[in-house]
Design a protein around this motif. Structure first.
Motif, PDB file in Angstrom:
ATOM      1  N   UNK A   1      41.752  32.860  38.861  1.00 45.85           N
ATOM      2  CA  UNK A   1      41.955  34.280  39.128  1.00 45.85           C
ATOM      3  C   UNK A   1      43.438  34.532  39.383  1.00 45.85           C
ATOM      4  N   UNK A   2      43.982  33.929  40.421  1.00 52.21           N
ATOM      5  CA  UNK A   2      45.395  34.136  40.763  1.00 52.21           C
ATOM      6  C   UNK A   2      46.270  32.949  40.383  1.00 52.21           C
TER       7      UNK A   2
ATOM      8  N   UNK B   1      46.063  42.688  43.502  1.00 49.00           N
ATOM      9  CA  UNK B   1      46.150  43.773  42.519  1.00 49.00           C
ATOM     10  C   UNK B   1      44.802  44.019  41.841  1.00 49.00           C
ATOM     11  N   UNK B   2      44.641  45.211  41.340  1.00 43.08           N
ATOM     12  CA  UNK B   2      43.398  45.610  40.695  1.00 43.08           C
ATOM     13  C   UNK B   2      43.260  44.867  39.362  1.00 43.08           C
ATOM     14  N   UNK B   3      42.085  44.236  39.174  1.00 42.33           N
ATOM     15  CA  UNK B   3      41.841  43.468  37.958  1.00 42.33           C
ATOM     16  C   UNK B   3      40.352  43.214  37.811  1.00 42.33           C
ATOM     17  N   UNK B   4      39.961  42.863  36.609  1.00 39.73           N
ATOM     18  CA  UNK B   4      38.586  42.456  36.333  1.00 39.73           C
ATOM     19  C   UNK B   4      38.565  40.934  36.302  1.00 39.73           C
ATOM     20  N   UNK B   5      37.592  40.355  36.966  1.00 40.99           N
ATOM     21  CA  UNK B   5      37.489  38.900  37.038  1.00 40.99           C
ATOM     22  C   UNK B   5      36.116  38.462  36.545  1.00 40.99           C
TER      23      UNK B   5
ATOM     24  N   UNK C   1      33.318  41.211  37.771  1.00 40.46           N
ATOM     25  CA  UNK C   1      33.468  42.229  38.807  1.00 40.46           C
ATOM     26  C   UNK C   1      34.926  42.631  38.963  1.00 40.46           C
ATOM     27  N   UNK C   2      35.117  43.780  39.603  1.00 40.21           N
ATOM     28  CA  UNK C   2      36.456  44.315  39.853  1.00 40.21           C
ATOM     29  C   UNK C   2      37.005  43.722  41.142  1.00 40.21           C
ATOM     30  N   UNK C   3      38.276  43.341  41.096  1.00 44.26           N
ATOM     31  CA  UNK C   3      38.968  42.863  42.292  1.00 44.26           C
ATOM     32  C   UNK C   3      40.126  43.816  42.545  1.00 44.26           C
ATOM     33  N   UNK C   4      40.565  43.824  43.774  1.00 46.69           N
ATOM     34  CA  UNK C   4      41.628  44.738  44.163  1.00 46.69           C
ATOM     35  C   UNK C   4      42.791  43.975  44.776  1.00 46.69           C
TER      36      UNK C   4
END
Length: 142
Positions: free
Chosen positions: A76-77, A60-64, A55-58
């Motif tokens: 993730x981070x 920062x914008x990224x795909x996870x 899914x997309x995370x915002x």
């Protein structure tokens, strides 16, 4: 757990030196054992294909790509990994490996809405044989 050892025909000074040598080696092994568990937990999070939902995370914008049920969490981070620490108790005979991230327990044990994604307990279980071998080999010179 306690261990009793009786040594005959040795001077008190030699015995004290032997005791200090064993104590020092035991502390080194306990610390190394904590490192094994900590490093394994981190490696399990950072490596391996994760098979969960993408899914997309915002911000920062990224795909996870999340982990699947039962897999170690997907990084993730990097916050979870950076908060896995080894604590050596004052005696040196007790080591704790813990994650200080506030959501660690939810990952390790799951919630009503999420199955567990354990990373600490499996790291300990994987390293138990190595730790036992290290402890079996504690020897000092008299």
């Amino acid at each position: 757990m306690s261990v009793k050892v009786k040594i005959k025909n040795i001077g008190k000074e030699k015995l004290k030196k032997y005791e200090r040598t064993l104590e020092s080696k035991l502390k080194q092994i306990m610390s190394a054992s904590g490192d094994l568990v900590r490093n394994e937990a981190i490696q399990s999070i950072m490596s391996g294909a994760k098979g969960g939902r993408t899914y997309e995370k915002y911000n920062p914008r990224r795909t996870h790509v999340a982990s699947s049920d039962g897999q170690p969490p997907a990084s993730d981070t990097g916050f979870l990994v950076s908060n896995i620490v080894k604590n050596v108790k004052r005696s040196g005979h007790e080591i704790e490996v813990e994650s200080k991230a506030n959501y660690s327990k939810f990952l390790e044990f799951g919630t009503q809405n999420m199955k567990p994604r354990p990373f600490l307990f499996p790291a300990l279980e994987k390293n138990k044989p190595k730790i036992r071998r290290l402890l079996k080999n504690v020897k000092g010179k008299v």
